[in-house]
Scaffold this motif. Sequence first.
Motif, short mmCIF file in Angstrom:
data_model
loop_
_atom_site.label_atom_id
_atom_site.label_comp_id
_atom_site.label_asym_id
_atom_site.label_seq_id
_atom_site.Cartn_x
_atom_site.Cartn_y
_atom_site.Cartn_z
N ILE B 399 0.84 -1.20 0.00
CA ILE B 399 0.00 0.00 0.00
C ILE B 399 0.88 1.25 0.00
O ILE B 399 0.64 2.19 -0.76
CB ILE B 399 -0.96 -0.03 1.21
CG1 ILE B 399 -2.09 -1.04 0.92
CG2 ILE B 399 -1.54 1.35 1.51
CD1 ILE B 399 -3.07 -1.25 2.05
N ALA B 400 1.94 1.24 0.83
CA ALA B 400 2.87 2.38 0.86
C ALA B 400 3.50 2.57 -0.52
O ALA B 400 3.64 3.69 -1.01
CB ALA B 400 3.94 2.15 1.92
N PHE B 401 3.87 1.45 -1.15
CA PHE B 401 4.46 1.49 -2.49
C PHE B 401 3.46 2.06 -3.50
O PHE B 401 3.81 2.90 -4.34
CB PHE B 401 4.87 0.07 -2.88
CG PHE B 401 5.36 -0.09 -4.30
CD1 PHE B 401 6.68 0.17 -4.63
CD2 PHE B 401 4.50 -0.51 -5.30
CE1 PHE B 401 7.12 0.02 -5.93
CE2 PHE B 401 4.93 -0.67 -6.60
CZ PHE B 401 6.25 -0.40 -6.92
N SER B 402 2.21 1.62 -3.40
CA SER B 402 1.20 2.04 -4.37
C SER B 402 0.87 3.53 -4.25
O SER B 402 0.60 4.18 -5.25
CB SER B 402 -0.07 1.21 -4.22
OG SER B 402 0.26 -0.16 -4.39
N PHE B 403 0.91 4.06 -3.02
CA PHE B 403 0.74 5.51 -2.86
C PHE B 403 1.81 6.25 -3.66
O PHE B 403 1.55 7.27 -4.29
CB PHE B 403 0.86 5.91 -1.38
CG PHE B 403 -0.42 5.78 -0.61
CD1 PHE B 403 -1.59 6.38 -1.06
CD2 PHE B 403 -0.46 5.07 0.58
CE1 PHE B 403 -2.77 6.27 -0.34
CE2 PHE B 403 -1.64 4.95 1.31
CZ PHE B 403 -2.79 5.55 0.85
N ALA B 404 3.03 5.70 -3.63
CA ALA B 404 4.14 6.37 -4.31
C ALA B 404 4.09 6.18 -5.82
O ALA B 404 4.84 6.80 -6.56
CB ALA B 404 5.47 5.85 -3.76
N ILE B 405 3.22 5.30 -6.30
CA ILE B 405 2.98 5.19 -7.75
C ILE B 405 1.84 6.12 -8.14
O ILE B 405 1.90 6.85 -9.11
CB ILE B 405 2.61 3.73 -8.13
CG1 ILE B 405 3.79 2.79 -7.95
CG2 ILE B 405 2.07 3.67 -9.56
CD1 ILE B 405 4.79 2.82 -9.07
#
Lengths: 127, 500, 156
Positions: B399-405
């Motif tokens: 989820i943290a990664f997807s926010f950054a995408i």
Amino acid sequence: MRTPRQEWLAGLCLAAVLVGTPAVVLAYQMNRVSADVIVQVDQEHGFAPNAIYVHPGEPVRLQIHAKDVVHGFQSPKLGVRVDEIYPGKPALVEFTAPRTPGEYVFACARMCGTHHGEMLGKIVVLP
Amino acid sequence: MSAPEKCAACAGGLRTPASPAERAVRGLNGIPDDAKFLGLMPVHWRYDLTARFPWLRKVLRSRWSAFLLQMLGMLLFVPALLAGWIGSPVGNTNLIIVLVWIFWWSLLMLVLVPFASRIWCAMCPLPSLGEWLQRRSFIVRRLTAPLGLGKKWPAPLRNMWPVNIIFLFLALFSGILTTRPWATALMLTAIVVAALATSVIFEKRTFCRYLCPVGGFLGLYSNFAMMEIRHNDYATCRSHGTKECVTDTADAYACPWLEAPTTMSRNTYCGMCFECFRTCSMDNMSLRLRPPGVDLLVDKHRGLDESWKAFIMLGAAAIYSSTMMGPWGILKAWANARTLSGYLTYIAILLTIVLAVVPAVFGGFVWLGRKLSGTETPFRKLFTNLSYSLVPMGLLAWIAFSFAILLPNGSYIIRIISDPFGWGWNLFGTAAFPWTPFGLRWLPYLQVGALLFGLAYSLDVGFKVARQTVGDAKSAALAMAPVALLLTGVAAAFTWLFVG
Amino acid sequence: MSKRWLALLTCGLITVGGLGLLLFSGRASAGGSPKIVEIDMEARQWEYGPGIVTVNQGDLVKIHIMAMDASHGFYLDGYGINEHLEPGKPDTIQFVADKAGRWMYRCSTTCGTFHPYMIGWLRVRPNYYAGAGWVLAAGGGLGFTGHLLMLGVKKP
């Protein structure tokens, strides 16, 4: 066994999406004046946008609006020239993008003020 | 200990197992009736959406709802695939890249999986052709024999190992897939063909259950989801001999996903097609909200295949973050396959980390815990069960990664709806919408918050599972302690990777 | 029960102490007078060199940057700075690093396949976000581990 009516309806839905979408897309693409761009021009900002990206060989139409004084539009390499574009009376410039990718400069065609020499832009034909 | 909620009209409340038989079916041995997640959310709390909203039950029971959901997916998929094959080759001007890797991926990780389980599977258009062909119909239940050989999937492969391998195979190309429209188009086309072929040879949704590349992590991470489909009242199921949900009837199909809705205890293989709602003559199915993470406590069907799925996803989150959001050009050059040797190095590192390093480190800490507690529980069982504590940490890292995408690149969606193929269209006047990163000032808060929530949940789930596995609380605490330390380290490492 | 409170207390002490230390160290490092930091940077497909830049909060940062191979860009997360870079033309990006934390600088001009992944890290110390993340993770995680160990050795 008879096919119920809702099956026909569903099949029609599916066909519309599977066949209809690509058909509409291709029909739209083929009948479109490809690059239909509105260009605004005034003394302070020059041409906006001053870079227009087009694809090789596609029909291009520019709608040029002069915002302050009488301007012009010329691009010798593209063989296009409009001597006078009056404020409130947009000029239509139509041409076919060259087949060769690269940058084709355009400029104001009329001495419109002290910044006339800086009023430049380019048509970029993408690879 | 509260009495079980008997009133069917009451939507919200505690759903504690009413009998030992029900407790066994739900796989909740060792979970106290008053257990709470993070000391706040009762494990047994449920909110029955289909009891609260009768129209929802009606919609779900309709044979049209499945078809229309799939058509919604198809409506996005057909133009995307078309764009992938004949649209612009530049990734961020092509619908397929923006739709799949920015919109779909973010939607999946940030919304669908954590809140609505495998609801994506209900609208996924990729296996639809195969299913319609098998059934010889789009909507109505046909009484003719299903088309195709209808074979059963081989028993040794009835687990997540095939999916682990297929997912990893695609993960090797992630750098290529997420940047080249043709590559994503090729992958989706291959999936459609494979799904169609599988449905000709094997029964029902065998492809979705055992072969879909994303099915593995959707299944595992849906155990954390806040939504579930379950039978409403276990006694009704038990006394009902017909069990339409596992055998085809004249009106509807048995569970296409080869589950048994009467005893289903986890979301893992529930594709949310709602066929059980349509077939149940007792109208005993319900769609419910619940606290996240319930299925991680279910002591049924656990296995090393799912442990490795958890390792793969956790390792992949770290590797993708390093490659795609790290400052190391060499990693990007490797992942982009600029040289063969670099690419092979990348593959070797990726596979070693997810298949060997992560499991070995985790195994080391479990071994330490087992020695520390002196428990008789076999190592393999402790290792398998405790690996489910990695699920909250892994999902929240994704989820943290997807926010950054999504936050930097979400604005591409506004542009792409006007010019989906990169052909210079301007359907809605937004084709010139510039790349506009959004809310990046708040990204560190979102990422740190997500990681801390993941850590807290993982620690909590881990200790609950440890008590369930080991038995007495003292040994469980000692068995869990080293794993708790490891989880803290994992959270700290991801914090460094995202904001450090 | 008292053991439990002890564990909670330890957990709280680690957290509060850590947060205090974080704030204190932040004040201390921010106390120094702001400097001018000059950095020479190259942008190429698909990386920045250097990929990691570390400065202190309040510093005036001057990045002398040039795109080496194709048109690139320089967008700084959190600051909203955006600069287009033409290949071979030097450019200077100047800003006061007033927002603490780690921010990504990324390419803003589509420059090829890996354009979305062309990213560097700017660390503006003190990094409260990471610090708070670590302190809370340590307070919670180590505190919980200690709690488990104490539960385990508790006399029956």
